[in-house]
Design an enzyme around this catalytic site. Structure first.
Site, PDB file in Angstrom:
ATOM      1  N   ASP A  31       0.861  -1.191   0.000  1.00  5.45           N
ATOM      2  CA  ASP A  31       0.000   0.000   0.000  1.00  5.45           C
ATOM      3  C   ASP A  31       0.891   1.233   0.000  1.00  5.45           C
ATOM      4  OD1 ASP A  31      -2.186   1.882   0.521  1.00  5.45           O
ATOM      5  OD2 ASP A  31      -3.284   0.145   1.236  1.00  5.45           O
ATOM      6  N   ASP A  44       3.819   2.904  -4.365  1.00  8.33           N
ATOM      7  CA  ASP A  44       2.838   3.786  -4.987  1.00  8.33           C
ATOM      8  C   ASP A  44       2.633   3.257  -6.405  1.00  8.33           C
ATOM      9  OD1 ASP A  44       1.459   5.735  -6.285  1.00  8.33           O
ATOM     10  OD2 ASP A  44       2.779   7.392  -5.698  1.00  8.33           O
ATOM     11  N   GLY A  65      -5.634  -1.816  -4.834  1.00 10.57           N
ATOM     12  CA  GLY A  65      -5.082  -0.461  -4.694  1.00 10.57           C
ATOM     13  C   GLY A  65      -5.886   0.591  -5.435  1.00 10.57           C
ATOM     14  N   SER A  68     -11.415   3.752  -3.313  1.00 11.59           N
ATOM     15  CA  SER A  68     -12.470   2.739  -3.173  1.00 11.59           C
ATOM     16  C   SER A  68     -13.842   3.394  -3.104  1.00 11.59           C
ATOM     17  CB  SER A  68     -12.226   1.896  -1.929  1.00 11.59           C
ATOM     18  OG  SER A  68     -12.333   2.702  -0.791  1.00 11.59           O
ATOM     19  N   SER A 104     -16.286  -3.200  -8.805  1.00 14.75           N
ATOM     20  CA  SER A 104     -17.297  -2.684  -7.887  1.00 14.75           C
ATOM     21  C   SER A 104     -18.692  -2.735  -8.491  1.00 14.75           C
ATOM     22  CB  SER A 104     -16.958  -1.232  -7.550  1.00 14.75           C
ATOM     23  OG  SER A 104     -18.033  -0.627  -6.861  1.00 14.75           O
ATOM     24  N   ASN A 105     -19.663  -2.786  -7.605  1.00 19.42           N
ATOM     25  CA  ASN A 105     -21.065  -2.657  -8.036  1.00 19.42           C
ATOM     26  C   ASN A 105     -21.257  -1.331  -8.786  1.00 19.42           C
ATOM     27  OD1 ASN A 105     -22.655  -0.606  -6.037  1.00 19.42           O
ATOM     28  ND2 ASN A 105     -21.047  -1.627  -4.902  1.00 19.42           N
ATOM     29  N   HIS A 106     -20.379  -0.331  -8.531  1.00 14.34           N
ATOM     30  CA  HIS A 106     -20.536   0.978  -9.179  1.00 14.34           C
ATOM     31  C   HIS A 106     -20.160   0.961 -10.664  1.00 14.34           C
ATOM     32  CE1 HIS A 106     -21.757   2.860  -5.488  1.00 14.34           C
ATOM     33  NE2 HIS A 106     -20.776   2.210  -4.877  1.00 14.34           N
ATOM     34  N   TYR A 129     -15.427   6.978 -10.242  1.00 13.05           N
ATOM     35  CA  TYR A 129     -14.939   5.767  -9.588  1.00 13.05           C
ATOM     36  C   TYR A 129     -15.459   4.524 -10.308  1.00 13.05           C
ATOM     37  CZ  TYR A 129     -14.946   2.025  -6.121  1.00 13.05           C
ATOM     38  OH  TYR A 129     -14.804   0.827  -5.494  1.00 13.05           O
ATOM     39  N   LYS A 133     -13.556   1.162 -12.592  1.00 12.36           N
ATOM     40  CA  LYS A 133     -13.735  -0.239 -12.224  1.00 12.36           C
ATOM     41  C   LYS A 133     -14.371  -1.040 -13.357  1.00 12.36           C
ATOM     42  CE  LYS A 133     -12.128  -0.125  -8.034  1.00 12.36           C
ATOM     43  NZ  LYS A 133     -11.009  -0.975  -7.624  1.00 12.36           N
TER      44      LYS A 133
HETATM   45  C1  15L Z   1     -17.692   0.352  -3.279  1.00 11.65           C
HETATM   46  O1  15L Z   1     -17.288   0.076  -4.397  1.00 11.65           O
HETATM   47  C2  15L Z   1     -16.785   0.835  -2.208  1.00 11.65           C
HETATM   48  O2  15L Z   1     -15.474   0.321  -2.352  1.00 11.65           O
HETATM   49  C3  15L Z   1     -17.316   0.576  -0.823  1.00 11.65           C
HETATM   50  O3  15L Z   1     -16.570   1.365   0.069  1.00 11.65           O
HETATM   51  C4  15L Z   1     -18.803   0.910  -0.714  1.00 11.65           C
HETATM   52  O4  15L Z   1     -18.989   2.283  -0.881  1.00 11.65           O
HETATM   53  C5  15L Z   1     -19.551   0.120  -1.745  1.00 11.65           C
HETATM   54  O5  15L Z   1     -19.038   0.339  -3.032  1.00 11.65           O
HETATM   55  C6  15L Z   1     -21.057   0.421  -1.761  1.00 11.65           C
HETATM   56  O6  15L Z   1     -21.599   0.684  -2.819  1.00 11.65           O
HETATM   57  O7  15L Z   1     -21.664   0.327  -0.715  1.00 11.65           O
END
Ligand code: 15L
Length: 263
Positions: A31, A44, A65, A68, A104-106, A129, A133
């Site tokens: 990290d 880094d 890394g 998030s 991520s779900n995002h 973000y 991803k």
């Molecule tokens: C994410 O991708 C994040 O890493 C986590 O911290 C939460 O914010 C999560 O999504 C979420 O959607 O709850």
């Protein structure tokens, strides 16, 4: 025993995985923020030299890394886009075939909550973000669209996307150990009754989640405060507002600039 590099190891997910994987893999934790641990290497990943150094001699990489959560474009660009490129490219140069990329779900957060989506849907990122991803390359790639890792689900939205620490450890292990993976996308959720994802691909690869967010539903819903953003509530990612005002922690402060200090 396989040697596994975890980047972003001091974050929440990294901390859960380091605990769950103790004794199962030989871990190399890395990290930007240092921690006191024998197997820790400070790096880094927005610098290629660091990425090359930490990926040398490992069997697999769990690449956590970077940011998030949503952040300013310059920060996301450096840490999540350039950092991700560096880690994947360094892995290729160092002959590391297997990468587990907890996305991520995002990355699909702009699908609506009244839809059930599977691993084949087109990415619909809900934020900068989320864009960082959304996917990659030709080695052995295993992408986990993680919902939210926590010992318990935090709110109504997380009842659909929650994953327990032991379930995420199991899902990541499949990505490290299962032979024959070329490119797979799975959802990082427990066996949640209210899931918005059809996770058949994870089950096909052997995932057997132990937990269901429903166990906590009553308490979570009782504590849910009304009056959230009604538009954001339509979307799985729950993000709608544009976060222009988020400060960039990667930018040098006036004080450090004046002194010419390195980060
Ligand atoms: C994410 O991708 C994040 O890493 C986590 O911290 C939460 O914010 C999560 O999504 C979420 O959607 O709850």
């Amino acid at each position: 025993m396989k040697t596994v590099l975890i980047t972003g190891a001091t974050g929440d997910v990294g901390t859960h995985l380091a605990r769950e994987f103790a004794g199962k893999y030989k871990l190399r934790l890395s990290d930007k923020r240092p921690i006191k641990a024998k197997n820790f290497v400070k790096a880094d990943i927005s610098r290629m030299a660091d990425a090359l150094r930490i990926t040398k001699g490992v069997d697999a990489i769990v690449h956590l890394g970077g940011y998030s959560v949503e952040g300013p474009w310059q920060g996301i660009l450096q840490a999540n886009i350039i950092g991700c490129y560096n880690v994947f490219e360094a892995a290729r140069k160092n002959g590391v075939k297997r990468i587990v990329f907890p996305t991520s779900n995002h990355a699909v957060g702009f699908y609506r909550r009244d839809q059930t989506i599977d691993d084949k849907v087109y990415p619909r990122p809900d934020s900068r973000y989320g864009v960082s991803k959304a996917d990659k390359y030709g080695m052995e790639m295993y992408m986990i669209r993680i919902g939210n890792v926590n010992p318990r689900p935090l709110d109504k939205r997380r009842l659909s996307i929650w994953i327990s620490p032991r379930d995420i450890a199991q899902l990541v292990s499949i990505g490290i150990d299962r032979p024959g993976i070329k490119f797979e996308i799975v959802y990082g959720i427990s066996r949640n009754k209210r899931a918005w994802y059809d996770n058949a691909n994870a089950y096909r690869l052997g995932y057997q989640p132990q937990d269901d967010a429903e166990t906590w539903a009553e308490g979570v819903l009782k504590n849910e405060k009304p009056g959230g953003d009604p538009i954001a509530e339509l979307y799985q990612g729950g993000i709608f507002t544009v976060a222009e005002d988020i400060p960039n922690p990667a930018a040098p402060s006036k004080k450090t600039k004046a002194k010419g200090k390195k980060k």
